[in-house]
Design an enzyme around this catalytic site. Structure first.
Site, mmCIF file in Angstrom:
data_model
loop_
_atom_site.group_PDB
_atom_site.id
_atom_site.type_symbol
_atom_site.label_atom_id
_atom_site.label_comp_id
_atom_site.label_asym_id
_atom_site.label_seq_id
_atom_site.Cartn_x
_atom_site.Cartn_y
_atom_site.Cartn_z
ATOM 1 N N GLU A 173 0.824 -1.226 0.000
ATOM 2 C CA GLU A 173 0.000 0.000 0.000
ATOM 3 C C GLU A 173 0.851 1.267 0.000
ATOM 4 O OE1 GLU A 173 -3.069 -0.165 3.030
ATOM 5 O OE2 GLU A 173 -4.155 -1.698 1.907
ATOM 6 N N GLU A 292 -5.644 -8.321 -0.328
ATOM 7 C CA GLU A 292 -6.349 -7.975 0.926
ATOM 8 C C GLU A 292 -7.805 -7.773 0.568
ATOM 9 O OE1 GLU A 292 -4.826 -5.030 3.651
ATOM 10 O OE2 GLU A 292 -2.743 -5.495 3.092
HETATM 11 O O1 AHR Z 1 -5.271 -5.701 7.044
HETATM 12 C C1 AHR Z 1 -5.120 -4.579 7.856
HETATM 13 C C2 AHR Z 1 -4.379 -3.447 7.144
HETATM 14 O O2 AHR Z 1 -5.163 -3.004 6.071
HETATM 15 C C3 AHR Z 1 -3.068 -3.796 6.494
HETATM 16 O O3 AHR Z 1 -2.001 -3.735 7.367
HETATM 17 C C4 AHR Z 1 -2.935 -2.757 5.428
HETATM 18 O O4 AHR Z 1 -2.199 -3.214 4.316
HETATM 19 C C5 AHR Z 1 -4.368 -2.397 5.091
HETATM 20 O O5 AHR Z 1 -4.571 -1.045 5.077
#
Ligand code: AHR
Length: 500
Positions: A173, A292
């Site tokens: 990210e 994610e």
């Molecule tokens: O999954 C929780 C957080 O969400 C992670 O650390 C990050 O990559 C995202 O913003």
């Protein structure tokens, strides 16, 4: 009662079922690692400190790959802190989650845990506070067989065989202002290209993931992907997508249609990658690693999820308790990932234990399945062979956030060699829906399983006090006759059918 008609046919082939779609994510965050999968002294713990009850649940969940060790955490992480004798490992400040990292679990332990769990390890390199050299060092330590300083250090640390990690995330990210070492798209694209090129000099067969946007709501969504790929297209194989959903302001109708946004994200990122492919005269396509995705009540954590006082070890962070509605959304997001298997080649449910997770634990106590465990485990167990995208004839309902949403969504898989098929369906409606599924040329004659996740209380949850409140139940309405299945989907429900 509303009705729906699904038609299945082998010509609806999308792609083979890609097992990496059933991946998950373990970050050094809250109690995911410590007091989650690792708890020395727990009655089920093995010699390495791993909880046996958690391992059993991870195997049952059917997780194929695990992304590690972050997440935001990785952008400040020194991987060397987590290898070698445990007593010598430094304690460090984890700036991402305002916690104290003890480094009692690191690469070698986690790789061992993955082997026990039957999962492929997918590593993320720190491109926040670190760069090319540290990524190369980690690669040498992890994958080189021996005879170099770092590979010999791994051997000396008790791991003679290389970990042979195939998939690598180039940072995490990096578009997010919250990220340690946050970069502009042009800065990150250049760094990803240089790091990727150097890593492929070690092993050209590595599969590298460049960071896409951290969400479709980011102001740079779309532009970020274009700029990054214009620089790093030749060095990377995947672009990442991240998406989290939650019910907002009591708007259950929109929440249940969250997968329409996921579809938009996939199609937009694929189109952007193909634009760069066309203008750059490239032959290869870039795949998506949706590394994610989940339901996450982010807004609720705005206050409680931020630690500003002290640096606790493994604090209780982001411990969402999931409802039936949340599980129905997770099931429908999986349907969308499968439907896009031509482009989405890997995905990671974020996360695995305690932190926005399908598995919860109590220190010294039990481990249990959240509601979201069930659609994931069942889809991972039954999906096999080829993905088919069925024709669905069904009505729609209006939503404030996603426009008109189909009442029912579905995907199927068919394994020609065994003749088995599976159909996964979501009913977003507040009413039951009667569905007819024409099996076309697939030819199954036996309905082996019909399971639904539903509860009269869409907000029912599994908790420490009542860990089995919600589960899958046989759907007794399902019948197979004359080449068609008739099944009634309960209101707000997720259903799986296994056919042979
Ligand atoms: O999954 C929780 C957080 O969400 C992670 O650390 C990050 O990559 C995202 O913003």
């Amino acid at each position: 009662m509303p009705t729906a008609r699904l038609s299945l046919d082998r010509s609806q082939f999308v792609a083979p079922v890609r097992r990496r779609i059933f991946g998950s994510f373990v970050e050094h965050l809250g109690r995911c690692v410590y007091d989650g999968l690792y708890e020395p002294g727990h009655p089920t713990t093995d010699a390495d400190g791993f909880r046996g009850d958690v391992l059993e649940l991870v195997r049952e969940l059917g997780v194929t790959t695990v992304r590690y060790p972050g997440g935001n955490f990785v952008s400040g992480y020194r991987w060397e802190d987590g290898v070698g004798p445990k007593a010598d490992r430094p304690r460090r400040l984890d700036l991402a989650w305002h916690s104290l990292e003890t480094n009692q679990v690191g690469l070698d332990e986690f790789a061992r845990w993955c082997r026990l769990a039957g999962c492929e390890l997918m590593l993320a390199a720190n491109l926040g506070t670190r760069g090319i050299q540290e990524a190369l060092d980690l690669l040498e330590y992890a994958n080189h067989p021996g005879g170099t300083a770092l590979s010999d250090a791994r051997v000396a640390n008790g791991t003679p065989q290389p970990h042979d990690v195939r998939m690598w995330c180039l940072g995490n990210e990096m578009d997010g202002p919250w990220q340690i070492g946050h970069l502009t798209a042009a800065e990150y694209g250049a760094l990803a290209a240089r790091t990727g090129a150097a890593m492929k000099m070690v092993d050209p067969a590595l599969e590298l993931v460049a960071c896409g946007s951290s969400g479709s709501g980011m102001p740079t969504f779309g532009e970020w992907e274009r700029i990054v790929l214009e620089q790093a297209y030749d060095q990377v194989d995947y672009l990442s997508c991240h998406a989290y959903y939650q019910e907002q302001d009591g708007d259950l109708d929109s929440f249940l249609a969250s997968s329409l946004d996921m579809q938009h994200v996939i199609e937009t990122v694929a189109a952007t990658a193909d634009h760069v492919k066309a203008t750059g005269r490239k032959e290869r396509s870039i795949a998506i690693s949706f590394d994610e995705w989940n339901v996450w009540y982010v807004a609720e954590h705005e206050e409680s999820g931020k630690i500003t006082d002290g640096w606790p070890v493994a604090p209780r962070l982001l411990e969402d308790a999931y409802s039936v509605a949340d599980a129905v959304v997770v099931g429908s997001l999986l349907i969308t990932l499968l439907k896009h298997s031509d482009r989405v080649h890997a995905a990671s449910l974020a996360q695995l234990v305690n932190v926005i997770a399908p598995i919860m634990t109590e220190p010294g106590g039990p481990a249990w399945r959240q509601t979201t465990f069930f659609p994931f485990a069942t889809t991972a167990r039954l999906a096999a062979g080829d993905v088919l995208r069925p024709r669905v004839e069904v009505g729609t309902y209006p939503t404030a956030r996603h426009g008109d949403a189909p009442l029912v969504d579905a995907v199927a898989t068919h394994y020609a060699a065994s003749g088995r098929a599976a159909v996964f369906l979501v009913n977003r409606s507040r009413e039951a829906v009667a569905v007819t599924i024409g099996l076309g040329d697939l030819g199954p004659t036996r309905l082996e399983e019909a399971l639904s996740l539903h509860d009269d209380d869409v907000y029912a949850k599994n908790t420490l006090a009542d860990p089995e409140r919600v589960g899958l139940r046989p759907n007794d309405s399902a019948r197979l006759a004359d080449g068609a299945v008739e099944v009634t989907l309960p209101p707000v429900s997720w259903t799986a059918l296994a056919l042979a």
